[in-house]
Design a protein around this motif. Sequence first.
Motif, PDB file in Angstrom:
ATOM      1  N   ARG A  88       0.299  -1.118   0.040  1.00  0.00           N
ATOM      2  CA  ARG A  88      -0.082   0.155  -0.128  1.00  0.00           C
ATOM      3  C   ARG A  88       0.907   1.244  -0.289  1.00  0.00           C
ATOM      4  NH1 ARG A  88      -0.461  -2.111   4.892  1.00  0.00           N
ATOM      5  NH2 ARG A  88      -0.132  -0.813   6.435  1.00  0.00           N
ATOM      6  N   GLY A  89       2.312   1.031   0.275  1.00  0.00           N
ATOM      7  CA  GLY A  89       3.393   2.196   0.199  1.00  0.00           C
ATOM      8  C   GLY A  89       4.042   2.159   0.459  1.00  0.00           C
ATOM      9  N   TRP A  90       4.501   3.824   1.012  1.00  0.00           N
ATOM     10  CA  TRP A  90       5.834   3.933   1.831  1.00  0.00           C
ATOM     11  C   TRP A  90       5.028   4.031   3.180  1.00  0.00           C
ATOM     12  CZ3 TRP A  90      10.649   2.981   1.015  1.00  0.00           C
ATOM     13  CH2 TRP A  90      11.440   2.589  -0.126  1.00  0.00           C
ATOM     14  N   ILE A  91       5.670   2.698   4.757  1.00  0.00           N
ATOM     15  CA  ILE A  91       4.850   2.980   5.970  1.00  0.00           C
ATOM     16  C   ILE A  91       6.018   4.021   6.742  1.00  0.00           C
ATOM     17  CG2 ILE A  91       4.090   2.023   7.238  1.00  0.00           C
ATOM     18  CD1 ILE A  91       3.222   0.363   6.327  1.00  0.00           C
ATOM     19  N   GLU A  92       6.440   4.324   7.857  1.00  0.00           N
ATOM     20  CA  GLU A  92       7.221   5.106   8.021  1.00  0.00           C
ATOM     21  C   GLU A  92       6.696   4.271   9.937  1.00  0.00           C
ATOM     22  OE1 GLU A  92       9.781   9.080   9.359  1.00  0.00           O
ATOM     23  OE2 GLU A  92       8.509   8.937   7.638  1.00  0.00           O
ATOM     24  N   ASP A  93       7.138   3.304  10.531  1.00  0.00           N
ATOM     25  CA  ASP A  93       6.145   2.682  11.607  1.00  0.00           C
ATOM     26  C   ASP A  93       7.592   2.772  12.695  1.00  0.00           C
ATOM     27  OD1 ASP A  93       5.527   1.676  13.424  1.00  0.00           O
ATOM     28  OD2 ASP A  93       3.606   0.666  12.960  1.00  0.00           O
ATOM     29  N   ALA A  94       8.544   2.565  13.835  1.00  0.00           N
ATOM     30  CA  ALA A  94       9.198   3.079  14.329  1.00  0.00           C
ATOM     31  C   ALA A  94       8.935   1.606  15.233  1.00  0.00           C
ATOM     32  CB  ALA A  94       9.772   4.216  15.270  1.00  0.00           C
ATOM     33  N   ALA A  95       7.797   1.370  15.634  1.00  0.00           N
ATOM     34  CA  ALA A  95       7.342  -0.086  16.577  1.00  0.00           C
ATOM     35  C   ALA A  95       7.392  -1.203  15.571  1.00  0.00           C
ATOM     36  CB  ALA A  95       6.305   0.299  16.815  1.00  0.00           C
ATOM     37  N   ARG A  96       8.089  -1.024  13.966  1.00  0.00           N
ATOM     38  CA  ARG A  96       8.159  -2.194  13.116  1.00  0.00           C
ATOM     39  C   ARG A  96       9.448  -2.226  12.132  1.00  0.00           C
ATOM     40  NH1 ARG A  96       2.514  -2.400   9.568  1.00  0.00           N
ATOM     41  NH2 ARG A  96       4.000  -3.775   9.268  1.00  0.00           N
TER      42      ARG A  96
END
Length: 136
Positions: A88-96
């Motif tokens: 679904r696109g680029w994701i910023e997720d510091a938890a993952r």
Amino acid sequence: MFQRRAIERHPLDADGIKLYTIAATARPVALSAYLPQLARMKQARPIDWRATPAFAICHDGASARYLVLGWWGNDNEMFVAVAVEQERGWIEDAARYSFCLWDMEVMWHERNAFVERMYGAEPSLAAYRASHFVQA
């Protein structure tokens, strides 16, 4: 098991950010796949990129594309943002998502370049930007 990955340096981006690529395969990394996300990541942060020592790692990993943006602030702190390309696109997720051990080779160089060229008696952003990781 750890196997060395190809790390290449590229010309600075328009704001003077150092660009690196890392590939899990023998194929060259297409910077064009990363640059729009890099622009979004930079725009999302209230930072004067032209005056900030910074680097980006465009990493074609074994299972996904990772974009690591690192910059120096608060005198001697390295800040890092990581985006991963998903369906679904680029994701910023510091938890993952975070940087990985291959990225740390570049980060170690960047740490040393910052200490030697920005954290000494005569700081030089130009000298920092001229210093690039070279794979042994």
